[in-house]
Motif scaffolding. Structure first.
Motif, short mmCIF file in Angstrom:
data_model
loop_
_atom_site.label_atom_id
_atom_site.label_comp_id
_atom_site.label_asym_id
_atom_site.label_seq_id
_atom_site.Cartn_x
_atom_site.Cartn_y
_atom_site.Cartn_z
N VAL A 1 -0.08 -1.52 -4.80
CA VAL A 1 0.91 -1.80 -5.84
C VAL A 1 1.25 -3.28 -5.77
O VAL A 1 1.76 -3.76 -4.76
CB VAL A 1 2.18 -0.95 -5.65
N ASP A 2 0.93 -4.01 -6.83
CA ASP A 2 1.21 -5.44 -6.89
C ASP A 2 2.63 -5.69 -7.37
O ASP A 2 3.18 -4.93 -8.18
CB ASP A 2 0.23 -6.14 -7.84
N THR B 1 10.14 2.80 -0.50
CA THR B 1 9.49 1.81 0.35
C THR B 1 9.70 0.38 -0.16
O THR B 1 10.00 -0.54 0.61
CB THR B 1 7.98 2.10 0.44
N LEU B 2 9.53 0.17 -1.46
CA LEU B 2 9.55 -1.19 -2.00
C LEU B 2 10.96 -1.74 -2.15
O LEU B 2 11.19 -2.94 -1.94
CB LEU B 2 8.85 -1.22 -3.36
N PHE C 1 4.70 10.08 -6.08
CA PHE C 1 4.25 8.69 -5.90
C PHE C 1 5.39 7.71 -6.14
O PHE C 1 5.63 6.79 -5.35
CB PHE C 1 3.07 8.38 -6.81
N THR C 2 6.11 7.89 -7.24
CA THR C 2 7.24 6.99 -7.51
C THR C 2 8.35 7.19 -6.49
O THR C 2 9.09 6.25 -6.19
CB THR C 2 7.76 7.18 -8.94
N LEU C 3 8.48 8.39 -5.95
CA LEU C 3 9.45 8.65 -4.90
C LEU C 3 9.19 7.74 -3.70
O LEU C 3 10.08 7.00 -3.24
CB LEU C 3 9.38 10.11 -4.47
N GLU C 4 7.96 7.76 -3.19
CA GLU C 4 7.64 6.95 -2.01
C GLU C 4 7.69 5.46 -2.34
O GLU C 4 8.18 4.65 -1.54
CB GLU C 4 6.27 7.32 -1.45
N LEU D 1 0.85 -1.18 0.00
CA LEU D 1 0.00 0.00 0.00
C LEU D 1 0.89 1.24 0.00
O LEU D 1 1.65 1.46 0.94
CB LEU D 1 -0.92 0.01 1.22
N ILE D 2 0.80 2.03 -1.07
CA ILE D 2 1.60 3.24 -1.23
C ILE D 2 0.64 4.42 -1.45
O ILE D 2 -0.11 4.43 -2.43
CB ILE D 2 2.57 3.15 -2.42
#
Length: 259
Positions: free
Chosen positions: A11-12, A138-139, A131-134, A5-6
């Motif tokens: 995000v799968d 995170t991932l 969004f891509t930053l976080e 969850l982002i």
């Protein structure tokens, strides 16, 4: 299938990029200088020539993917897989204060062997969307930061003007070379990241179409940002080993694993 969850979105995994344009430049740099830059990671640079490592600068236009559309710039180094060709006895006194992965003593290798086994350590990865930053942090632990990334990709010369905190980092111009024939199958490789004291391996696959390559082929102007100073200490600006452009790329990023 794992999911994360982002910012309220699921995000799968694996994360897929369906269409991106990539321009990259590879520079020969002193291996000892490159080791000093990435000492915090505990990884060792690949020596493609005696005493020489490879620093890669790339800019990417992500046009369709699970993390939306955005621009990205990357500073990365070819590295040896953890433990490859190393003495098992760790040497903490080479780089005092580095993590527990601190670099072991080398016991041979280098050259084509290093190149065949090399992964890519991502040292700095500014993007222009939150969004891509976080998600990247995170991932996978990617060192993503917000920056102003101006890409000019519609002309014969590909150009990236990168600014961070209002300061010019660099202005990079790439001239595409000759077409590179080859299969379009997904090619697996490893990327490595380091964030908050943890080094990770990220399985990554790439399929390219419309690839072009040439010796040299790049012109770089450095600004007054600290990263520009870091590049200067690596010996840039200088002639590139080669440049590569890809008009259409697909990518798949798997789950990161701590090492």
């Amino acid at each position: 299938m794992a999911s994360h969850l982002i910012q309220g979105r699921t995000v799968d995994m694996p994360v897929r990029v369906r269409d991106a344009e990539i321009c990259s430049v590879s520079y020969p740099v002193r291996a000892d200088a490159a080791r000093a830059v990435i000492a915090y990671s505990g990884l060792d640079v690949a020596e493609v020539l005696p005493g020489k490592a490879v620093c890669m600068l790339l800019f990417v236009d992500y046009r369709d993917g699970d993390l939306d559309t955005y621009h990205e710039f990357g500073m990365a180094f070819l590295v040896r897989p953890p433990g490859a060709g190393m003495d098992p006895q760790r040497s903490e006194d080479i780089h005092p204060g580095t993590p527990s992965l601190a670099r072991p003593k080398r016991v041979g290798g280098g050259g084509l062997r290093d190149l065949r086994q090399a992964g890519v350590f991502v040292h700095w990865l500014p993007v222009d969307q939150r969004f891509t930053l976080e998600a990247g942090r995170t991932l996978w632990g990617f060192p993503k930061e917000l920056a102003d990334i101006e890409l000019r990709l519609d002309s014969p010369y590909k150009r990236c003007v990168l600014r961070k905190d209002g300061r010019l980092v660099l202005d990079l111009l790439v001239k595409p070379g000759v077409p590179v024939p080859g299969a379009t199958a997904m090619t697996p490789m490893d990327a490595y990241t380091h964030r908050e004291g943890v080094t990770r391996r990220v399985p990554w696959s790439l399929r390219v179409r419309g690839a072009r390559m040439r010796p040299g082929g790049a012109l770089i102007r450095l600004g007054n940002h600290p990263v520009a100073k870091e590049l200067s200490e690596l010996g840039l600006p200088k002639r590139a080993l080669f440049t590569t452009t890809v008009s259409r790329a697909e990518m798949v990023f798997g789950e990161a694993a701590e090492i």
